[in-house]
Motif scaffolding. Structure first.
Motif, PDB file in Angstrom:
ATOM      1  N   GLY A  34      48.550  15.910  17.085  1.00 12.58           N
ATOM      2  CA  GLY A  34      47.285  15.720  16.391  1.00 12.58           C
ATOM      3  C   GLY A  34      46.471  14.579  16.954  1.00 12.58           C
ATOM      4  O   GLY A  34      46.980  13.725  17.673  1.00 12.58           O
ATOM      5  N   TRP A  35      45.193  14.619  16.632  1.00  8.42           N
ATOM      6  CA  TRP A  35      44.276  13.518  16.922  1.00  8.42           C
ATOM      7  C   TRP A  35      43.700  13.033  15.596  1.00  8.42           C
ATOM      8  O   TRP A  35      43.300  13.846  14.747  1.00  8.42           O
ATOM      9  CB  TRP A  35      43.135  13.969  17.833  1.00  8.42           C
ATOM     10  N   PHE A  36      43.641  11.728  15.456  1.00  8.86           N
ATOM     11  CA  PHE A  36      43.041  11.079  14.299  1.00  8.86           C
ATOM     12  C   PHE A  36      42.053  10.042  14.827  1.00  8.86           C
ATOM     13  O   PHE A  36      42.082   9.690  16.010  1.00  8.86           O
ATOM     14  CB  PHE A  36      44.114  10.394  13.449  1.00  8.86           C
ATOM     15  N   ARG A  37      41.183   9.559  13.961  1.00  9.80           N
ATOM     16  CA  ARG A  37      40.248   8.520  14.381  1.00  9.80           C
ATOM     17  C   ARG A  37      40.000   7.539  13.251  1.00  9.80           C
ATOM     18  O   ARG A  37      40.157   7.870  12.071  1.00  9.80           O
ATOM     19  CB  ARG A  37      38.932   9.125  14.857  1.00  9.80           C
ATOM     20  N   PHE A  46      41.798  12.419   9.830  1.00 15.15           N
ATOM     21  CA  PHE A  46      42.243  13.523  10.665  1.00 15.15           C
ATOM     22  C   PHE A  46      41.084  14.096  11.460  1.00 15.15           C
ATOM     23  O   PHE A  46      39.965  14.221  10.953  1.00 15.15           O
ATOM     24  CB  PHE A  46      42.858  14.604   9.776  1.00 15.15           C
ATOM     25  N   VAL A  47      41.359  14.488  12.713  1.00 12.12           N
ATOM     26  CA  VAL A  47      40.343  15.117  13.546  1.00 12.12           C
ATOM     27  C   VAL A  47      40.748  16.540  13.931  1.00 12.12           C
ATOM     28  O   VAL A  47      40.013  17.493  13.681  1.00 12.12           O
ATOM     29  CB  VAL A  47      40.077  14.304  14.826  1.00 12.12           C
ATOM     30  N   ASP A  89      30.580   9.900  15.549  1.00 12.04           N
ATOM     31  CA  ASP A  89      31.894  10.129  16.153  1.00 12.04           C
ATOM     32  C   ASP A  89      32.487   8.834  16.709  1.00 12.04           C
ATOM     33  O   ASP A  89      33.646   8.829  17.157  1.00 12.04           O
ATOM     34  CB  ASP A  89      31.803  11.157  17.282  1.00 12.04           C
ATOM     35  N   THR A  90      31.712   7.764  16.688  1.00  7.28           N
ATOM     36  CA  THR A  90      32.201   6.482  17.184  1.00  7.28           C
ATOM     37  C   THR A  90      33.418   6.025  16.389  1.00  7.28           C
ATOM     38  O   THR A  90      33.372   5.933  15.157  1.00  7.28           O
ATOM     39  CB  THR A  90      31.094   5.417  17.103  1.00  7.28           C
ATOM     40  N   ALA A  91      34.514   5.767  17.105  1.00  5.79           N
ATOM     41  CA  ALA A  91      35.769   5.397  16.444  1.00  5.79           C
ATOM     42  C   ALA A  91      36.825   5.122  17.505  1.00  5.79           C
ATOM     43  O   ALA A  91      36.633   5.445  18.683  1.00  5.79           O
ATOM     44  CB  ALA A  91      36.255   6.514  15.526  1.00  5.79           C
TER      45      ALA A  91
END
Length: 123
Positions: A34-37, A46-47, A89-91
Motif C-alpha cells: 500500500g501507499w499512504f500519505r 490511505f492512498v 496531493d502535497t504530502a
C-alpha cells in the motif's frame, strides 16, 4: 527488512511523478502492498493498495483516475504513478507491506513501512 521509497520531488500542478518502493531483506511477493500519505498538520491517510498478484487494486476517492498502483514481484518493488497532480496531493508518501495477501486500506494491517518521500505540488 527495509522499504526504500523514492521518486518524490517538486512538480507543478497538472504534472506527473512516479514513486517507487523497493523492498530488501525479504520478499513481499505474497503480501499486499500500500501507499499512504501525510500532509502537513494532518493525519496519515490511505492512498492506494494492491494485492499480492497485482490483479486487484483499490484507491481513495480523491486519487481515482489520476493515480495508478502497480508492482513488479520479481523486483520486489511497488510503484505509484501519479498524474494530474494537484496542490492538495502535497504530502510525504509512505509505502507499506501488508500482513495479508489482499488489498487493505487499514494501516493497522501493514507491518513494514518505508521512510517516506516528499511530494510537493505547486499551484
Amino acid at each position: 527488512v527495509q522499504l526504500q521509497a523514492s521518486g518524490g520531488g517538486l512538480v507543478q500542478a497538472g504534472g506527473s511523478l512516479r514513486l517507487s518502493c523497493a523492498a530488501s531483506g525479504r520478499t513481499f511477493s505474497s503480501n499486499g502492498m500500500g501507499w499512504f500519505r501525510q500532509a502537513p498538520g494532518k493525519e496519515r491517510e490511505f492512498v492506494a493498495t494492491i494485492n499480492w498478484s497485482g490483479s486487484s487494486t483499490y484507491y481513495t476517492d480523491s486519487v481515482k483516475g489520476r493515480f495508478t498502483i502497480s508492482r513488479d514481484r520479481a523486483k520486489n518493488t511497488v510503484y505509484l504513478q501519479m498524474n494530474s497532480l494537484k496542490p492538495e496531493d502535497t504530502a510525504v508518501y509512505y509505502c507499506a507491506a501488508g500482513r495479508v495477501a489482499g488489498t487493505s486500506r487499514n494501516p493497522g494491517l501493514y507491518d513494514y513501512w518505508g521512510q517516506g518521500t516528499l511530494v510537493t505540488v505547486s499551484s
